[in-house]
Design an enzyme around this catalytic site. Sequence first.
Site, PDB file in Angstrom:
ATOM      1  N   LYS A 232      41.034  38.569  31.097  1.00  0.00           N
ATOM      2  CA  LYS A 232      39.573  38.679  31.212  1.00  0.00           C
ATOM      3  C   LYS A 232      39.140  40.089  31.621  1.00  0.00           C
ATOM      4  O   LYS A 232      38.267  40.696  31.005  1.00  0.00           O
ATOM      5  CB  LYS A 232      39.030  37.661  32.236  1.00  0.00           C
ATOM      6  CG  LYS A 232      39.267  36.220  31.891  1.00  0.00           C
ATOM      7  CD  LYS A 232      38.581  35.303  32.878  1.00  0.00           C
ATOM      8  CE  LYS A 232      39.093  35.477  34.307  1.00  0.00           C
ATOM      9  NZ  LYS A 232      40.525  35.137  34.455  1.00  0.00           N
ATOM     10  N   ALA A 234      40.925  42.847  31.539  1.00  0.00           N
ATOM     11  CA  ALA A 234      41.333  43.804  30.510  1.00  0.00           C
ATOM     12  C   ALA A 234      40.329  43.819  29.364  1.00  0.00           C
ATOM     13  O   ALA A 234      39.970  44.888  28.841  1.00  0.00           O
ATOM     14  CB  ALA A 234      42.720  43.448  29.984  1.00  0.00           C
ATOM     15  N   GLU A 257      36.573  42.076  42.611  1.00  0.00           N
ATOM     16  CA  GLU A 257      37.986  41.758  42.778  1.00  0.00           C
ATOM     17  C   GLU A 257      38.831  42.995  43.040  1.00  0.00           C
ATOM     18  O   GLU A 257      39.797  42.942  43.793  1.00  0.00           O
ATOM     19  CB  GLU A 257      38.497  41.038  41.526  1.00  0.00           C
ATOM     20  CG  GLU A 257      39.875  40.449  41.679  1.00  0.00           C
ATOM     21  CD  GLU A 257      40.261  39.610  40.476  1.00  0.00           C
ATOM     22  OE1 GLU A 257      41.041  38.660  40.647  1.00  0.00           O
ATOM     23  OE2 GLU A 257      39.794  39.902  39.363  1.00  0.00           O
ATOM     24  N   GLU A 401      33.761  25.015  38.981  1.00  0.00           N
ATOM     25  CA  GLU A 401      32.826  24.831  40.104  1.00  0.00           C
ATOM     26  C   GLU A 401      31.412  24.436  39.736  1.00  0.00           C
ATOM     27  O   GLU A 401      30.681  23.958  40.573  1.00  0.00           O
ATOM     28  CB  GLU A 401      32.786  26.088  40.991  1.00  0.00           C
ATOM     29  CG  GLU A 401      34.022  26.269  41.823  1.00  0.00           C
ATOM     30  CD  GLU A 401      33.895  27.424  42.792  1.00  0.00           C
ATOM     31  OE1 GLU A 401      34.169  27.207  43.979  1.00  0.00           O
ATOM     32  OE2 GLU A 401      33.538  28.528  42.361  1.00  0.00           O
TER      33      GLU A 401
END
Length: 511
Positions: A232, A234, A257, A401
């Site tokens: 993702k 990348a 992140e 979620e």
Amino acid sequence: MPEQKTSNRRQSRKQQPVDNTYAHLQPQALEVERAVLGALLIDKDAYAVVCETLRPESFYEPRNQMVYSAIQQLSMNEQPVDVLTVAEELAHEGKLEEVGGPAYIAEISSRVASSAHIDYHARIIAQKYLARQLIQFSSDIETRAFDETIDVDDLMQQAEGALFELSQKNMKKDYTQIDPVVSQAVKVIQEASKNTDGLTGISSGYHGLDDKTSGWQNSDLVIIAGRPAMGKTAFALSMAKNIAADSQVPMAFFSLEMSNQQLVNRLLSNVCEIEGKKILNGQLQPDEWDRLDKRVNSLLGAPLYVDDTPGLSVFELRTKARRLVREHGVKIIMIDYLQLMNANGMRFSSRQEEVSTISRSLKGLAKELDIPILALSQLNRGVENREGLEGKRPQLSDLRESGAIEQDADMVLFVHRPEYYRIFQDDKGRDLRGMAEIIIAKHRKGATGDVLLTFRGEFTRFENPDEGRLTPNSAAGGEILGSKINGEEGPAPLPDGYDPFANAPRGEMPF
């Protein structure tokens, strides 16, 4: 006489609530409130005019709140609204004597002769209510700011969240007659017809993807999802390089992140085609130093703005995004990734509810700024538990979620690498080694479908594939795998000497 004057002053003070913090009267319009209630009592169609503008708490005087609440309840039950029915409703609720009996209701109905200008009067009441809310909000923040036990950064987050919630509750957008909207749509189509490449939005840099999407469109929320190790980030960085460095389109990249330095290291690996491990330890060969010197210039001066604020809140994002658009003309925003964001300052009963608020806010921000927002998202473990070739393909129900992500997004893309699951050919006979599928699972403005890209894991890089790779080839290695992938026959044998992870060790480069 002096005692009577003193008594009158005391009574006057009781009748006029005072804001103790500022020693001023709270914003109010009591006569306007009574005029609006009177109009509602004499005109059966008046409530439909003000129902979207006013709520019971919009009224300053408590008994006016109760009268309006009774009118609201009668209207919702499709009952007639007049002096008698409102008095009966209040009596049923046990509040008739509290508002002053039938006499008060009769009094306010006798103050007006018609419901003319009721919409304007309702806006006055709504404005006074909003002013009172802002006063209460600022008073609470001021009190807490004096409390030395409260962290100021946390207080700012809470203040921003509370102010955002306040603005959302009082936001109202009126309807528009369709003619100007049609004219604008035709104008956009005429402008689009001038583009020979068929693009109406920002190019991703990938031909197959642009053919299906016509580019990333303004006001769209695009979700790019996948399981860990699918690539993702990348994919996101490869697009950032295509958009900002190659096409010179101003772009903002919010990385929750990784740090800015880690982000740039991966961009250098992508652009210069140097393994990530060598970028980290500096052990470059002479030809690699030459590539670094030559290609790094493509990043220098690129209109790419990176932000690595950890735990970024959706309210901080709004503030920063507005400034980036205003000061730097940013045309597209990328967020890595959605589940690491929060909505501090607002109360939620579950994490799912918080993620729903975040996704809804991102969609609202995309519409407000009129730019595309691309947000990366994690998937749950459902993919890993399913069997077969098709079972390993992610689905919309795998979004982690919150189902609200699927609902709010204009487009949902999945990054999927079949060879990660030891699948080396698709059902069309195409060679999938070193390839990644970009699955368009939801597309509000167009068709869904798949796009194949070349994935070079050692450089964290996605590329347009060679045309030859997309041609069915039964000799490409391995058999076409169906549900046998996890069946009794086991996986198809690897081609001799082939290791799909030889150039991209997962422990060294988190894709």
